[in-house]
Design a protein around this motif. Structure first.
Motif, PDB file in Angstrom:
ATOM      1  N   ARG A  65       0.839  -1.199   0.000  1.00 48.05           N
ATOM      2  CA  ARG A  65       0.000   0.000   0.000  1.00 48.05           C
ATOM      3  C   ARG A  65       0.876   1.252   0.000  1.00 48.05           C
ATOM      4  O   ARG A  65       0.653   2.186  -0.769  1.00 48.05           O
ATOM      5  N   ILE A  66       1.908   1.240   0.834  1.00 44.23           N
ATOM      6  CA  ILE A  66       2.846   2.366   0.882  1.00 44.23           C
ATOM      7  C   ILE A  66       3.571   2.498  -0.454  1.00 44.23           C
ATOM      8  O   ILE A  66       3.757   3.605  -0.973  1.00 44.23           O
ATOM      9  N   GLU A  67       3.960   1.369  -1.034  1.00 45.98           N
ATOM     10  CA  GLU A  67       4.652   1.395  -2.323  1.00 45.98           C
ATOM     11  C   GLU A  67       3.751   1.964  -3.421  1.00 45.98           C
ATOM     12  O   GLU A  67       4.233   2.674  -4.313  1.00 45.98           O
ATOM     13  N   ASP A  68       2.456   1.699  -3.357  1.00 53.66           N
ATOM     14  CA  ASP A  68       1.519   2.306  -4.317  1.00 53.66           C
ATOM     15  C   ASP A  68       1.575   3.821  -4.232  1.00 53.66           C
ATOM     16  O   ASP A  68       1.602   4.514  -5.248  1.00 53.66           O
ATOM     17  N   TYR A  69       1.601   4.346  -3.008  1.00 56.05           N
ATOM     18  CA  TYR A  69       1.707   5.800  -2.820  1.00 56.05           C
ATOM     19  C   TYR A  69       3.028   6.327  -3.364  1.00 56.05           C
ATOM     20  O   TYR A  69       3.083   7.414  -3.950  1.00 56.05           O
ATOM     21  N   ILE A  70       4.086   5.559  -3.177  1.00 54.54           N
ATOM     22  CA  ILE A  70       5.394   5.978  -3.682  1.00 54.54           C
ATOM     23  C   ILE A  70       5.368   6.059  -5.201  1.00 54.54           C
ATOM     24  O   ILE A  70       5.904   7.000  -5.800  1.00 54.54           O
ATOM     25  N   TRP A  71       4.709   5.107  -5.869  1.00 54.23           N
ATOM     26  CA  TRP A  71       4.607   5.158  -7.337  1.00 54.23           C
ATOM     27  C   TRP A  71       3.812   6.383  -7.788  1.00 54.23           C
ATOM     28  O   TRP A  71       4.150   7.014  -8.793  1.00 54.23           O
TER      29      TRP A  71
END
Length: 129
Positions: A15-21
């Motif tokens: 979920r955090i990685e989605d925000y990073i993308w």
């Protein structure tokens, strides 16, 4: 129970990685805007354009640095969580992932330093990608 907890952690990391993308998408847009102002500066030599593209680039590097720092933390955490019965290949990949993320962090730190401390000509020649 332990596996379910690990799955929950992995889902949260994704979920955090989605925000990073999503952040990376905005960084790419800001890099294009920065290039626009740099082009204007090279054509007209107006100080305002120079200040804008330098400021945008510095902000891009600051945000990127913190993203790289997060990935160093994440890779370190995953390496520490490896079980004693992990295969040598899993351990090797864990260390390689950590080393790769550290290299990105170092590159980001150097780029940020150049952006903040370099001369006008140094900063103008520094690209985001």
């Amino acid at each position: 129970m332990g596996n379910n907890s690990r799955d929950s952690e992995t889902l949260e990391e994704l979920r955090i990685e989605d925000y990073i993308w999503i952040i990376y998408i905005f960084l790419a847009i800001f890099a294009i805007v920065s290039n626009h102002y740099e082009r204007n500066y090279l054509k007209k030599h107006q100080k305002q354009d120079e200040n804008l593209f330098r400021t945008i680039n510095s902000e891009i590097f600051i945000i990127s640095f913190f993203i790289y720092l997060y990935f160093v933390y994440l890779n370190y955490k995953h390496l520490k969580e490896l079980a004693w019965d992990a295969s040598p290949k899993q351990v090797q990949f864990g260390y390689l992932g950590l080393i790769a993320s550290i290299f990105f962090l170092i590159g980001g730190a150097i780029s940020l330093y150049i952006s903040l401390q370099g001369s006008d000509e140094d900063a103008a020649s520094l690209d985001f990608f």
